[in-house]
Design a protein around this motif. Structure first.
Motif, PDB file in Angstrom:
ATOM      1  N   LEU A 288       0.829  -1.202   0.000  1.00 33.97           N
ATOM      2  CA  LEU A 288       0.000   0.000   0.000  1.00 33.97           C
ATOM      3  C   LEU A 288       0.865   1.253   0.000  1.00 33.97           C
ATOM      4  O   LEU A 288       0.644   2.180  -0.788  1.00 33.97           O
ATOM      5  CB  LEU A 288      -0.920  -0.024   1.216  1.00 33.97           C
ATOM      6  N   ILE A 289       1.877   1.281   0.831  1.00 33.64           N
ATOM      7  CA  ILE A 289       2.788   2.422   0.897  1.00 33.64           C
ATOM      8  C   ILE A 289       3.570   2.554  -0.418  1.00 33.64           C
ATOM      9  O   ILE A 289       3.751   3.661  -0.928  1.00 33.64           O
ATOM     10  CB  ILE A 289       3.742   2.292   2.105  1.00 33.64           C
ATOM     11  N   LEU A 290       4.019   1.429  -0.981  1.00 30.55           N
ATOM     12  CA  LEU A 290       4.744   1.463  -2.249  1.00 30.55           C
ATOM     13  C   LEU A 290       3.872   2.024  -3.372  1.00 30.55           C
ATOM     14  O   LEU A 290       4.320   2.842  -4.170  1.00 30.55           O
ATOM     15  CB  LEU A 290       5.245   0.065  -2.621  1.00 30.55           C
ATOM     16  N   GLY A 291       2.623   1.601  -3.439  1.00 29.78           N
ATOM     17  CA  GLY A 291       1.719   2.101  -4.467  1.00 29.78           C
ATOM     18  C   GLY A 291       1.448   3.591  -4.329  1.00 29.78           C
ATOM     19  O   GLY A 291       1.434   4.327  -5.315  1.00 29.78           O
ATOM     20  N   ILE A 292       1.269   4.049  -3.099  1.00 28.25           N
ATOM     21  CA  ILE A 292       1.056   5.480  -2.864  1.00 28.25           C
ATOM     22  C   ILE A 292       2.307   6.263  -3.247  1.00 28.25           C
ATOM     23  O   ILE A 292       2.226   7.348  -3.835  1.00 28.25           O
ATOM     24  CB  ILE A 292       0.644   5.731  -1.409  1.00 28.25           C
ATOM     25  N   TYR A 293       3.459   5.720  -2.941  1.00 32.23           N
ATOM     26  CA  TYR A 293       4.713   6.378  -3.313  1.00 32.23           C
ATOM     27  C   TYR A 293       4.852   6.480  -4.826  1.00 32.23           C
ATOM     28  O   TYR A 293       5.228   7.521  -5.357  1.00 32.23           O
ATOM     29  CB  TYR A 293       5.897   5.622  -2.722  1.00 32.23           C
ATOM     30  N   LEU A 294       4.549   5.394  -5.536  1.00 34.21           N
ATOM     31  CA  LEU A 294       4.670   5.397  -6.995  1.00 34.21           C
ATOM     32  C   LEU A 294       3.718   6.409  -7.630  1.00 34.21           C
ATOM     33  O   LEU A 294       4.067   7.064  -8.613  1.00 34.21           O
ATOM     34  CB  LEU A 294       4.414   4.004  -7.562  1.00 34.21           C
ATOM     35  N   VAL A 295       2.521   6.531  -7.093  1.00 37.40           N
ATOM     36  CA  VAL A 295       1.573   7.500  -7.638  1.00 37.40           C
ATOM     37  C   VAL A 295       2.010   8.921  -7.284  1.00 37.40           C
ATOM     38  O   VAL A 295       2.033   9.807  -8.127  1.00 37.40           O
ATOM     39  CB  VAL A 295       0.146   7.238  -7.104  1.00 37.40           C
TER      40      VAL A 295
ATOM     41  N   GLY B 286     -10.601  -1.745 -14.246  1.00 33.67           N
ATOM     42  CA  GLY B 286     -10.152  -3.128 -14.434  1.00 33.67           C
ATOM     43  C   GLY B 286      -9.329  -3.648 -13.270  1.00 33.67           C
ATOM     44  O   GLY B 286      -9.522  -4.776 -12.816  1.00 33.67           O
ATOM     45  N   VAL B 287      -8.427  -2.830 -12.765  1.00 32.09           N
ATOM     46  CA  VAL B 287      -7.615  -3.256 -11.611  1.00 32.09           C
ATOM     47  C   VAL B 287      -8.491  -3.455 -10.390  1.00 32.09           C
ATOM     48  O   VAL B 287      -8.353  -4.449  -9.659  1.00 32.09           O
ATOM     49  CB  VAL B 287      -6.495  -2.228 -11.332  1.00 32.09           C
ATOM     50  N   LEU B 288      -9.414  -2.535 -10.144  1.00 32.21           N
ATOM     51  CA  LEU B 288     -10.296  -2.683  -8.987  1.00 32.21           C
ATOM     52  C   LEU B 288     -11.185  -3.910  -9.118  1.00 32.21           C
ATOM     53  O   LEU B 288     -11.448  -4.596  -8.131  1.00 32.21           O
ATOM     54  CB  LEU B 288     -11.136  -1.422  -8.808  1.00 32.21           C
TER      55      LEU B 288
ATOM     56  N   LEU C  35      -9.652   5.588 -16.925  1.00 31.13           N
ATOM     57  CA  LEU C  35     -10.803   5.043 -16.199  1.00 31.13           C
ATOM     58  C   LEU C  35     -10.939   3.537 -16.386  1.00 31.13           C
ATOM     59  O   LEU C  35     -11.246   2.814 -15.435  1.00 31.13           O
ATOM     60  CB  LEU C  35     -12.081   5.753 -16.635  1.00 31.13           C
ATOM     61  N   SER C  36     -10.692   3.044 -17.593  1.00 29.34           N
ATOM     62  CA  SER C  36     -10.790   1.602 -17.839  1.00 29.34           C
ATOM     63  C   SER C  36      -9.722   0.824 -17.081  1.00 29.34           C
ATOM     64  O   SER C  36     -10.005  -0.229 -16.506  1.00 29.34           O
ATOM     65  CB  SER C  36     -10.678   1.301 -19.323  1.00 29.34           C
ATOM     66  N   LEU C  37      -8.493   1.342 -17.088  1.00 32.37           N
ATOM     67  CA  LEU C  37      -7.440   0.652 -16.339  1.00 32.37           C
ATOM     68  C   LEU C  37      -7.723   0.655 -14.844  1.00 32.37           C
ATOM     69  O   LEU C  37      -7.533  -0.350 -14.158  1.00 32.37           O
ATOM     70  CB  LEU C  37      -6.081   1.290 -16.625  1.00 32.37           C
ATOM     71  N   THR C  38      -8.202   1.784 -14.327  1.00 35.50           N
ATOM     72  CA  THR C  38      -8.531   1.855 -12.909  1.00 35.50           C
ATOM     73  C   THR C  38      -9.659   0.893 -12.567  1.00 35.50           C
ATOM     74  O   THR C  38      -9.571   0.129 -11.594  1.00 35.50           O
ATOM     75  CB  THR C  38      -8.929   3.294 -12.526  1.00 35.50           C
TER      76      THR C  38
ATOM     77  N   LEU D 146      -1.513   1.245  -9.133  1.00 37.48           N
ATOM     78  CA  LEU D 146      -2.884   0.864  -8.784  1.00 37.48           C
ATOM     79  C   LEU D 146      -2.957  -0.579  -8.298  1.00 37.48           C
ATOM     80  O   LEU D 146      -3.685  -0.884  -7.345  1.00 37.48           O
ATOM     81  CB  LEU D 146      -3.797   1.031  -9.992  1.00 37.48           C
ATOM     82  N   ILE D 147      -2.214  -1.456  -8.942  1.00 41.97           N
ATOM     83  CA  ILE D 147      -2.194  -2.854  -8.495  1.00 41.97           C
ATOM     84  C   ILE D 147      -1.614  -2.941  -7.085  1.00 41.97           C
ATOM     85  O   ILE D 147      -2.145  -3.658  -6.233  1.00 41.97           O
ATOM     86  CB  ILE D 147      -1.397  -3.732  -9.476  1.00 41.97           C
ATOM     87  N   CYS D 148      -0.528  -2.216  -6.818  1.00 42.37           N
ATOM     88  CA  CYS D 148       0.077  -2.232  -5.489  1.00 42.37           C
ATOM     89  C   CYS D 148      -0.881  -1.693  -4.431  1.00 42.37           C
ATOM     90  O   CYS D 148      -1.006  -2.266  -3.345  1.00 42.37           O
ATOM     91  CB  CYS D 148       1.371  -1.423  -5.472  1.00 42.37           C
ATOM     92  N   ILE D 149      -1.564  -0.599  -4.739  1.00 37.56           N
ATOM     93  CA  ILE D 149      -2.481  -0.007  -3.763  1.00 37.56           C
ATOM     94  C   ILE D 149      -3.662  -0.933  -3.480  1.00 37.56           C
ATOM     95  O   ILE D 149      -4.000  -1.202  -2.323  1.00 37.56           O
ATOM     96  CB  ILE D 149      -2.974   1.369  -4.254  1.00 37.56           C
ATOM     97  N   ALA D 150      -4.294  -1.428  -4.542  1.00 37.56           N
ATOM     98  CA  ALA D 150      -5.475  -2.265  -4.345  1.00 37.56           C
ATOM     99  C   ALA D 150      -5.122  -3.596  -3.677  1.00 37.56           C
ATOM    100  O   ALA D 150      -5.801  -4.030  -2.735  1.00 37.56           O
ATOM    101  CB  ALA D 150      -6.160  -2.504  -5.689  1.00 37.56           C
ATOM    102  N   SER D 151      -4.061  -4.247  -4.119  1.00 42.64           N
ATOM    103  CA  SER D 151      -3.657  -5.524  -3.524  1.00 42.64           C
ATOM    104  C   SER D 151      -3.181  -5.332  -2.091  1.00 42.64           C
ATOM    105  O   SER D 151      -3.492  -6.132  -1.209  1.00 42.64           O
ATOM    106  CB  SER D 151      -2.545  -6.172  -4.338  1.00 42.64           C
ATOM    107  N   GLY D 152      -2.406  -4.282  -1.857  1.00 40.52           N
ATOM    108  CA  GLY D 152      -1.930  -4.004  -0.509  1.00 40.52           C
ATOM    109  C   GLY D 152      -3.064  -3.717   0.451  1.00 40.52           C
ATOM    110  O   GLY D 152      -3.065  -4.186   1.595  1.00 40.52           O
TER     111      GLY D 152
END
Length: 113
Positions: free
Chosen positions: A13-20, A50-52, A45-48, A96-102
């Motif tokens: 989660l922290i890594l994903g927030i950092y990357l964004v 889709g990941v969610l 929007l589609s990528l977001t 987005l993958i890091c944030i959602a999975s984390g």
């Protein structure tokens, strides 16, 4: 074991927030015509979405997430203007993958895949 997965989820989660947060700037862009920026908007929007869908929806709905990711990738090639300055779309997708999975690992204690 669940404790270690929660720690790993928090790290993701922290890594994903950092990357964004490292390379994204939110700005407004005014187009003279309303349809010029639609393809770039659809790709983000589609990528977001889709990941969610891949992370939070049940296994029976995973195909819809893959279709949304595919539509987002196609929209990038159609628009050839989808630039999230100065972040690439793939880095945004990874974050987005890091944030959602984390988040899923941190709250539930198990792997979302």
């Amino acid at each position: 074991m669940k404790f270690l997965l929660r720690i790993a989820g928090f790290g993701l989660l922290i890594l994903g927030i950092y990357l964004v947060g490292q390379n994204i700037f939110f700005t407004t862009n005014v187009y003279p015509y309303w349809w010029r920026g639609i393809s770039a908007d659809i790709s983000v929007l589609s990528l977001t979405l889709g990941v969610l869908m891949l992370v939070f929806f049940p296994r029976s709905m995973k195909n819809l997430g893959l279709i949304a990711v595919f539509v987002g990738i196609i929209a990038v090639f159609i628009s050839s203007r989808a630039i999230l300055s100065p972040t690439s779309l793939w880095q945004f997708f990874l974050s987005l993958i890091c944030i959602a999975s984390g988040y899923k690992m941190f709250t539930t204690g198990y792997l979302p895949f």
